[in-house]
Design a protein around this motif. Structure first.
Motif, PDB file in Angstrom:
ATOM      1  N   ILE A  63       0.698  -1.379  -0.047  1.00 59.15           N
ATOM      2  CA  ILE A  63       0.339   0.072   0.118  1.00 59.15           C
ATOM      3  C   ILE A  63       1.016   1.534   0.147  1.00 59.15           C
ATOM      4  CG2 ILE A  63      -1.315   1.256   1.455  1.00 59.15           C
ATOM      5  CD1 ILE A  63      -2.796  -1.436   2.120  1.00 59.15           C
ATOM      6  N   GLY A  64       2.591   1.799   1.157  1.00 58.98           N
ATOM      7  CA  GLY A  64       2.841   2.279   1.104  1.00 58.98           C
ATOM      8  C   GLY A  64       3.341   3.238  -0.524  1.00 58.98           C
ATOM      9  N   SER A  65       4.090   1.644  -1.346  1.00 58.95           N
ATOM     10  CA  SER A  65       4.719   1.734  -2.111  1.00 58.95           C
ATOM     11  C   SER A  65       4.013   1.854  -3.476  1.00 58.95           C
ATOM     12  CB  SER A  65       5.150   0.927  -2.549  1.00 58.95           C
ATOM     13  OG  SER A  65       4.428  -0.092  -2.537  1.00 58.95           O
ATOM     14  N   GLY A  66       2.284   2.069  -3.116  1.00 56.51           N
ATOM     15  CA  GLY A  66       1.639   2.350  -4.583  1.00 56.51           C
ATOM     16  C   GLY A  66       2.255   1.235  -5.381  1.00 56.51           C
ATOM     17  N   ASP A  67       2.412   0.004  -5.708  1.00 56.91           N
ATOM     18  CA  ASP A  67       2.497  -1.101  -5.783  1.00 56.91           C
ATOM     19  C   ASP A  67       1.057  -1.906  -6.083  1.00 56.91           C
ATOM     20  OD1 ASP A  67       3.025  -3.483  -7.111  1.00 56.91           O
ATOM     21  OD2 ASP A  67       5.203  -3.297  -6.497  1.00 56.91           O
ATOM     22  N   GLU A  68       0.295  -1.645  -6.894  1.00 54.16           N
ATOM     23  CA  GLU A  68      -1.088  -2.392  -7.198  1.00 54.16           C
ATOM     24  C   GLU A  68      -0.672  -3.667  -7.850  1.00 54.16           C
ATOM     25  OE1 GLU A  68      -4.781  -2.117  -9.440  1.00 54.16           O
ATOM     26  OE2 GLU A  68      -4.841  -0.250  -8.748  1.00 54.16           O
ATOM     27  N   ARG A  69      -0.157  -4.031  -8.676  1.00 53.10           N
ATOM     28  CA  ARG A  69      -0.009  -5.664  -8.887  1.00 53.10           C
ATOM     29  C   ARG A  69       0.660  -6.296  -7.424  1.00 53.10           C
ATOM     30  NH1 ARG A  69       4.365  -7.264 -13.300  1.00 53.10           N
ATOM     31  NH2 ARG A  69       4.217  -5.118 -13.493  1.00 53.10           N
ATOM     32  N   ARG A  70       1.883  -6.680  -6.698  1.00 57.60           N
ATOM     33  CA  ARG A  70       2.381  -6.545  -5.246  1.00 57.60           C
ATOM     34  C   ARG A  70       0.994  -6.565  -4.391  1.00 57.60           C
ATOM     35  NH1 ARG A  70       6.007  -3.929  -2.116  1.00 57.60           N
ATOM     36  NH2 ARG A  70       6.148  -4.602  -0.145  1.00 57.60           N
ATOM     37  N   LEU A  71       0.322  -5.866  -4.503  1.00 60.47           N
ATOM     38  CA  LEU A  71      -0.899  -5.982  -3.492  1.00 60.47           C
ATOM     39  C   LEU A  71      -2.077  -6.538  -3.977  1.00 60.47           C
ATOM     40  CD1 LEU A  71      -2.346  -4.236  -0.799  1.00 60.47           C
ATOM     41  CD2 LEU A  71      -3.539  -2.791  -2.798  1.00 60.47           C
ATOM     42  N   LEU A  72      -2.481  -6.745  -5.251  1.00 61.95           N
ATOM     43  CA  LEU A  72      -3.324  -7.442  -5.140  1.00 61.95           C
ATOM     44  C   LEU A  72      -3.042  -9.412  -5.316  1.00 61.95           C
ATOM     45  CD1 LEU A  72      -4.967  -5.612  -8.260  1.00 61.95           C
ATOM     46  CD2 LEU A  72      -5.691  -5.741  -6.122  1.00 61.95           C
ATOM     47  N   ALA A  73      -1.916  -9.477  -5.357  1.00 66.94           N
ATOM     48  CA  ALA A  73      -1.114 -10.693  -4.833  1.00 66.94           C
ATOM     49  C   ALA A  73      -1.123 -11.338  -3.816  1.00 66.94           C
ATOM     50  CB  ALA A  73       0.345 -10.435  -6.068  1.00 66.94           C
ATOM     51  N   LEU A  74      -1.160  -9.909  -2.822  1.00 70.13           N
ATOM     52  CA  LEU A  74      -1.004 -10.557  -1.831  1.00 70.13           C
ATOM     53  C   LEU A  74      -2.748 -10.715  -1.119  1.00 70.13           C
ATOM     54  CD1 LEU A  74       1.746  -7.936  -0.426  1.00 70.13           C
ATOM     55  CD2 LEU A  74       1.078 -10.846  -0.091  1.00 70.13           C
ATOM     56  N   VAL A  75      -3.902 -10.273  -1.498  1.00 68.64           N
ATOM     57  CA  VAL A  75      -5.281 -11.359  -1.209  1.00 68.64           C
ATOM     58  C   VAL A  75      -5.900 -11.675  -2.408  1.00 68.64           C
ATOM     59  CG1 VAL A  75      -4.476  -7.735  -0.409  1.00 68.64           C
ATOM     60  CG2 VAL A  75      -6.036  -8.362  -2.751  1.00 68.64           C
ATOM     61  N   ALA A  76      -6.357 -12.289  -0.964  1.00 74.42           N
ATOM     62  CA  ALA A  76      -8.352 -13.086  -1.824  1.00 74.42           C
ATOM     63  C   ALA A  76      -8.478 -11.977  -2.557  1.00 74.42           C
ATOM     64  CB  ALA A  76      -8.681 -13.654  -0.985  1.00 74.42           C
ATOM     65  N   GLU A  77      -9.201 -13.190  -3.770  1.00 68.78           N
ATOM     66  CA  GLU A  77     -10.002 -12.395  -4.790  1.00 68.78           C
ATOM     67  C   GLU A  77     -11.120 -11.313  -4.758  1.00 68.78           C
ATOM     68  OE1 GLU A  77      -9.604 -12.159  -8.097  1.00 68.78           O
ATOM     69  OE2 GLU A  77      -7.818 -13.395  -8.435  1.00 68.78           O
ATOM     70  N   ASP A  78     -11.875 -12.739  -2.911  1.00 72.57           N
ATOM     71  CA  ASP A  78     -12.676 -12.471  -2.525  1.00 72.57           C
ATOM     72  C   ASP A  78     -12.647 -11.264  -0.992  1.00 72.57           C
ATOM     73  OD1 ASP A  78     -12.019 -14.302  -1.332  1.00 72.57           O
ATOM     74  OD2 ASP A  78     -13.556 -15.212  -1.133  1.00 72.57           O
TER      75      ASP A  78
ATOM     76  N   GLY B   3     -13.840  -7.212  -3.545  1.00 75.46           N
ATOM     77  CA  GLY B   3     -12.692  -8.468  -4.670  1.00 75.46           C
ATOM     78  C   GLY B   3     -11.969  -7.238  -5.020  1.00 75.46           C
ATOM     79  N   HIS B   4     -10.979  -7.491  -5.842  1.00 77.37           N
ATOM     80  CA  HIS B   4      -9.897  -6.898  -6.215  1.00 77.37           C
ATOM     81  C   HIS B   4     -10.184  -5.831  -6.953  1.00 77.37           C
ATOM     82  CE1 HIS B   4      -6.554 -10.204  -6.871  1.00 77.37           C
ATOM     83  NE2 HIS B   4      -7.136  -9.738  -5.264  1.00 77.37           N
ATOM     84  N   ALA B   5     -11.024  -5.372  -7.600  1.00 80.38           N
ATOM     85  CA  ALA B   5     -11.685  -3.938  -8.508  1.00 80.38           C
ATOM     86  C   ALA B   5     -11.394  -3.263  -6.876  1.00 80.38           C
ATOM     87  CB  ALA B   5     -12.743  -4.232  -9.406  1.00 80.38           C
ATOM     88  N   ALA B   6     -12.293  -3.519  -6.233  1.00 86.00           N
ATOM     89  CA  ALA B   6     -13.041  -2.498  -5.282  1.00 86.00           C
ATOM     90  C   ALA B   6     -11.838  -1.806  -4.234  1.00 86.00           C
ATOM     91  CB  ALA B   6     -13.964  -2.864  -5.192  1.00 86.00           C
ATOM     92  N   LEU B   7     -10.843  -3.219  -3.898  1.00 83.27           N
ATOM     93  CA  LEU B   7      -9.736  -2.474  -3.017  1.00 83.27           C
ATOM     94  C   LEU B   7      -9.250  -1.356  -3.469  1.00 83.27           C
ATOM     95  CD1 LEU B   7      -8.224  -3.467  -0.582  1.00 83.27           C
ATOM     96  CD2 LEU B   7      -6.586  -5.070  -2.015  1.00 83.27           C
ATOM     97  N   ALA B   8      -8.660  -1.661  -5.027  1.00 83.63           N
ATOM     98  CA  ALA B   8      -7.683  -0.795  -5.717  1.00 83.63           C
ATOM     99  C   ALA B   8      -8.168   0.306  -6.081  1.00 83.63           C
ATOM    100  CB  ALA B   8      -7.419  -1.419  -7.111  1.00 83.63           C
ATOM    101  N   ASN B   9      -9.370   0.085  -6.382  1.00 78.55           N
ATOM    102  CA  ASN B   9     -10.467   1.469  -6.028  1.00 78.55           C
ATOM    103  C   ASN B   9     -10.367   2.431  -4.991  1.00 78.55           C
ATOM    104  OD1 ASN B   9     -12.495   3.129  -7.713  1.00 78.55           O
ATOM    105  ND2 ASN B   9     -14.050   2.366  -6.108  1.00 78.55           N
ATOM    106  N   VAL B  10     -10.973   1.474  -3.758  1.00 82.35           N
ATOM    107  CA  VAL B  10     -11.025   2.118  -2.568  1.00 82.35           C
ATOM    108  C   VAL B  10      -9.567   2.975  -1.987  1.00 82.35           C
ATOM    109  CG1 VAL B  10     -10.376   0.531  -0.778  1.00 82.35           C
ATOM    110  CG2 VAL B  10     -11.525   2.558  -0.019  1.00 82.35           C
ATOM    111  N   LEU B  11      -8.089   2.229  -2.667  1.00 81.22           N
ATOM    112  CA  LEU B  11      -6.621   2.865  -2.455  1.00 81.22           C
ATOM    113  C   LEU B  11      -7.037   3.871  -3.186  1.00 81.22           C
ATOM    114  CD1 LEU B  11      -5.212  -1.001  -2.193  1.00 81.22           C
ATOM    115  CD2 LEU B  11      -6.218   1.331   0.129  1.00 81.22           C
ATOM    116  N   ARG B  12      -7.476   3.677  -4.837  1.00 82.68           N
ATOM    117  CA  ARG B  12      -6.826   4.785  -5.453  1.00 82.68           C
ATOM    118  C   ARG B  12      -7.611   5.893  -4.868  1.00 82.68           C
ATOM    119  NH1 ARG B  12      -9.249   2.440  -9.472  1.00 82.68           N
ATOM    120  NH2 ARG B  12      -7.323   0.512 -10.319  1.00 82.68           N
ATOM    121  N   LYS B  13      -9.123   5.932  -4.200  1.00 85.36           N
ATOM    122  CA  LYS B  13      -9.526   7.073  -4.002  1.00 85.36           C
ATOM    123  C   LYS B  13      -9.414   8.008  -2.446  1.00 85.36           C
ATOM    124  CE  LYS B  13     -14.767   7.903  -2.455  1.00 85.36           C
ATOM    125  NZ  LYS B  13     -15.652   7.585  -3.192  1.00 85.36           N
TER     126      LYS B  13
END
Length: 138
Positions: free
Chosen positions: A17-32, A50-60
């Motif tokens: 999260i701190g590095s902004g590395d979305e690919r690494r972040l999503l690799a660490l979390v379950a799909e759901d 889900g992954h899309a919602a997680l990425a969205n809230v972090l961008r927000k």
């Protein structure tokens, strides 16, 4: 997984999260993955699944909140649960109002992935910092 492995996964999650590395972040979390951010009257509150919602809230969060962490968080674990205790300071960009938030994240790790996150935060401090006056100004 061992308690030590679960703590390592959660620490890696926070580092991603701190590095902004979305690919690494999503690799660490379950799909759901489910992330529950309590409160109302501030931009990030809600249940995010889900992954899309997680990425969205972090961008927000990046777009709407400036946050700093004056000291490293504490990690406490038992079984598949890791509690992360910390403090954040910052401001809501839209209002330019500062906040201080003492927080706890209760994180469940399943099958080597972050599966559930529930924040316990100072929702009142964040809502106050997000408030605008009657004219819509901060």
């Amino acid at each position: 997984m061992s308690i030590e492995q679960n703590i390592r996964i959660v620490k890696d999650f926070f580092a991603a999260i701190g590095s902004g590395d979305e690919r690494r972040l999503l690799a660490l979390v379950a799909e759901d993955v489910e992330w529950i951010i309590p409160g109302k009257d501030w931009p990030l509150a809600g249940t995010h699944r889900g992954h899309a919602a997680l990425a969205n809230v972090l961008r927000k969060a990046s777009d709407e909140v400036e946050t700093t962490y004056p000291s490293p968080p504490e990690f406490i674990a038992q079984g598949d649960r890791v509690m992360v205790v910390g403090v954040a300071t910052g401001k809501i960009k839209a209002t330019n109002k500062a906040f201080k938030d003492d927080w706890v994240f209760a994180i469940t790790v399943q099958n080597g992935k972050v599966a559930k996150i529930r924040e316990y935060i100072d929702t009142q401090a964040l809502a106050r910092a997000s408030e605008r006056d009657a004219s819509g100004l901060a």
